[in-house]
Enzyme design. Sequence first.
Site, PDB file in Angstrom:
ATOM      1  N   SER A 142       1.116  -2.411   5.104  1.00  0.00           N
ATOM      2  CA  SER A 142       0.673  -1.757   3.865  1.00  0.00           C
ATOM      3  C   SER A 142       1.752  -1.962   2.810  1.00  0.00           C
ATOM      4  CB  SER A 142       0.511  -0.254   4.138  1.00  0.00           C
ATOM      5  OG  SER A 142       0.429   0.476   2.940  1.00  0.00           O
ATOM      6  N   TYR A 155       4.106   7.801   7.350  1.00  0.00           N
ATOM      7  CA  TYR A 155       3.193   6.648   7.233  1.00  0.00           C
ATOM      8  C   TYR A 155       3.987   5.384   6.898  1.00  0.00           C
ATOM      9  CZ  TYR A 155      -0.760   3.739   5.753  1.00  0.00           C
ATOM     10  OH  TYR A 155      -1.682   2.715   5.629  1.00  0.00           O
TER      11      TYR A 155
HETATM   12  N1  LIG Z   1      -7.397   1.417   2.658  1.00  0.00           N
HETATM   13  C1  LIG Z   1      -6.181   1.227   2.175  1.00  0.00           C
HETATM   14  O1  LIG Z   1      -5.891   1.531   1.008  1.00  0.00           O
HETATM   15  C2  LIG Z   1      -5.111   0.611   3.040  1.00  0.00           C
HETATM   16  C3  LIG Z   1      -3.898   0.270   2.439  1.00  0.00           C
HETATM   17  C4  LIG Z   1      -2.890  -0.257   3.216  1.00  0.00           C
HETATM   18  C5  LIG Z   1      -3.076  -0.440   4.571  1.00  0.00           C
HETATM   19  N2  LIG Z   1      -4.275  -0.106   5.156  1.00  0.00           N
HETATM   20  C6  LIG Z   1      -4.404  -0.273   6.605  1.00  0.00           C
HETATM   21  O2  LIG Z   1      -5.606  -0.949   6.901  1.00  0.00           O
HETATM   22  C7  LIG Z   1      -6.044  -0.586   8.204  1.00  0.00           C
HETATM   23  C8  LIG Z   1      -7.532  -0.282   8.185  1.00  0.00           C
HETATM   24  O3  LIG Z   1      -7.750   0.919   7.469  1.00  0.00           O
HETATM   25  P1  LIG Z   1      -8.994   1.156   6.491  1.00  0.00           P
HETATM   26  O4  LIG Z   1      -8.454   1.257   5.140  1.00  0.00           O
HETATM   27  O5  LIG Z   1     -10.072   0.200   6.791  1.00  0.00           O
HETATM   28  O6  LIG Z   1      -9.387   2.663   6.911  1.00  0.00           O
HETATM   29  P2  LIG Z   1     -10.662   3.266   7.662  1.00  0.00           P
HETATM   30  O7  LIG Z   1     -11.917   2.906   6.948  1.00  0.00           O
HETATM   31  O8  LIG Z   1     -10.351   4.717   7.824  1.00  0.00           O
HETATM   32  O9  LIG Z   1     -10.629   2.533   9.079  1.00  0.00           O
HETATM   33  C9  LIG Z   1      -9.714   2.875  10.064  1.00  0.00           C
HETATM   34  C10 LIG Z   1     -10.229   2.351  11.390  1.00  0.00           C
HETATM   35  O10 LIG Z   1      -9.278   2.684  12.407  1.00  0.00           O
HETATM   36  C11 LIG Z   1      -9.980   3.163  13.517  1.00  0.00           C
HETATM   37  N3  LIG Z   1      -9.161   4.045  14.334  1.00  0.00           N
HETATM   38  C12 LIG Z   1      -8.490   5.157  13.955  1.00  0.00           C
HETATM   39  N4  LIG Z   1      -7.892   5.708  15.030  1.00  0.00           N
HETATM   40  C13 LIG Z   1      -8.208   4.930  16.093  1.00  0.00           C
HETATM   41  C14 LIG Z   1      -7.911   4.993  17.468  1.00  0.00           C
HETATM   42  N5  LIG Z   1      -7.159   5.968  18.005  1.00  0.00           N
HETATM   43  N6  LIG Z   1      -8.412   4.030  18.287  1.00  0.00           N
HETATM   44  C15 LIG Z   1      -9.178   3.043  17.773  1.00  0.00           C
HETATM   45  N7  LIG Z   1      -9.487   2.935  16.478  1.00  0.00           N
HETATM   46  C16 LIG Z   1      -9.020   3.882  15.656  1.00  0.00           C
HETATM   47  C17 LIG Z   1     -11.210   3.879  12.945  1.00  0.00           C
HETATM   48  O11 LIG Z   1     -12.267   3.865  13.888  1.00  0.00           O
HETATM   49  P3  LIG Z   1     -12.733   5.086  14.809  1.00  0.00           P
HETATM   50  O12 LIG Z   1     -12.490   6.354  14.054  1.00  0.00           O
HETATM   51  O13 LIG Z   1     -14.180   4.805  15.059  1.00  0.00           O
HETATM   52  O14 LIG Z   1     -11.925   4.974  16.067  1.00  0.00           O
HETATM   53  C18 LIG Z   1     -11.561   2.956  11.787  1.00  0.00           C
HETATM   54  O15 LIG Z   1     -12.407   1.930  12.217  1.00  0.00           O
HETATM   55  C19 LIG Z   1      -5.140   0.572   8.647  1.00  0.00           C
HETATM   56  O16 LIG Z   1      -4.147   0.103   9.515  1.00  0.00           O
HETATM   57  C20 LIG Z   1      -4.526   1.043   7.346  1.00  0.00           C
HETATM   58  O17 LIG Z   1      -3.284   1.686   7.541  1.00  0.00           O
HETATM   59  C21 LIG Z   1      -5.283   0.406   4.405  1.00  0.00           C
END
Ligand SMILES: NC(=O)c1ccc[n+]([C@@H]2O[C@H](COP(=O)([O-])OP(=O)(O)OC[C@H]3O[C@@H](n4cnc5c(N)ncnc54)[C@H](OP(=O)(O)O)[C@@H]3O)[C@@H](O)[C@H]2O)c1
Length: 246
Positions: A142, A155
């Site tokens: 991130s 985080y």
């Molecule tokens: N969105 C942003 O602004 C942003 C910015 C920087 C980095 N990121 C990174 O991008 C990645 C994806 O996030 P996103 O933005 O797409 O958020 P999201 O829509 O909340 O997706 C997060 C995913 O992680 C899964 N997850 C959470 N806990 C889990 C567990 N214990 N076991 C298996 N799966 C789990 C959730 O699925 P379930 O709940 O079904 O398990 C969900 O599919 C993350 O690593 C996040 O830190 C996002």
Amino acid sequence: MSTIQDRVVIITGASSGIGEATAKELASKGAKLVLAARREDRLKKLQEEIQRNGGQATYKVTDVTSHEQMEELAEYTLKEFGKIDVLVNNAGVMPQSFLYKKKIEEWNTMIDVNIKGVLYGIAACLPSMRERKSGHIINLSSVAGYGVWPASSVYSATKSAVRAITEGLRKEEFRNNIRTTIISPGAISTELTETITEPKLKAAFDELYKGAIEAENIALAISFAIEQPADVAVSEMIVRPAQQEL
Ligand SMILES: NC(=O)c1ccc[n+]([C@@H]2O[C@H](COP(=O)([O-])OP(=O)(O)OC[C@H]3O[C@@H](n4cnc5c(N)ncnc54)[C@H](OP(=O)(O)O)[C@@H]3O)[C@@H](O)[C@H]2O)c1
């Protein structure tokens, strides 16, 4: 033919956001996908959508905080498809909070999902990749892996750890023809901010995320890293909204 055609790709956190968008993008380019997350209804729906559109996908309900379940995910993939070409360690949570609030359970969850989950994914997939002398591990960091702000300490620590682990992995495994990529998004419109439990902080993030860009933009970055020729490694990418300072 796309170099993504017939590549076997595991995506964790495929049930929403960046993982889901990446699954759709890679499926459209002919990848064979194994979708992993905890919410089975979401995974099933995504699998059906991909199959309806002519893509190939299967799923396995997996909690990335369980080393055993991550091993089972890799075993399942090897049984189904005979190899693992790419692991996208994407599952992550972001319950940001101020340290004095002592949200110890949330700290532990971030450490378990964002750091240990990535390590367990590497542990599960590396042996068969080393054996084949071929593989690609893509880890989601991130912009918070590069900076720290009030309430982002834990985080940011987890996302810095992802960068350190991925760079270590690169140096250990490049001779085995295993590529690594760190993808570091800025604000992306997903469900991620839903994990913030402090109302004032959640409101501040909702404001910041008004300028968020779509998950498809990150999916394209991941796709770009995968489709490079075998002798090209995209080691690191930061993709943020053009109008974002952080
Ligand atoms: N969105 C942003 O602004 C942003 C910015 C920087 C980095 N990121 C990174 O991008 C990645 C994806 O996030 P996103 O933005 O797409 O958020 P999201 O829509 O909340 O997706 C997060 C995913 O992680 C899964 N997850 C959470 N806990 C889990 C567990 N214990 N076991 C298996 N799966 C789990 C959730 O699925 P379930 O709940 O079904 O398990 C969900 O599919 C993350 O690593 C996040 O830190 C996002």
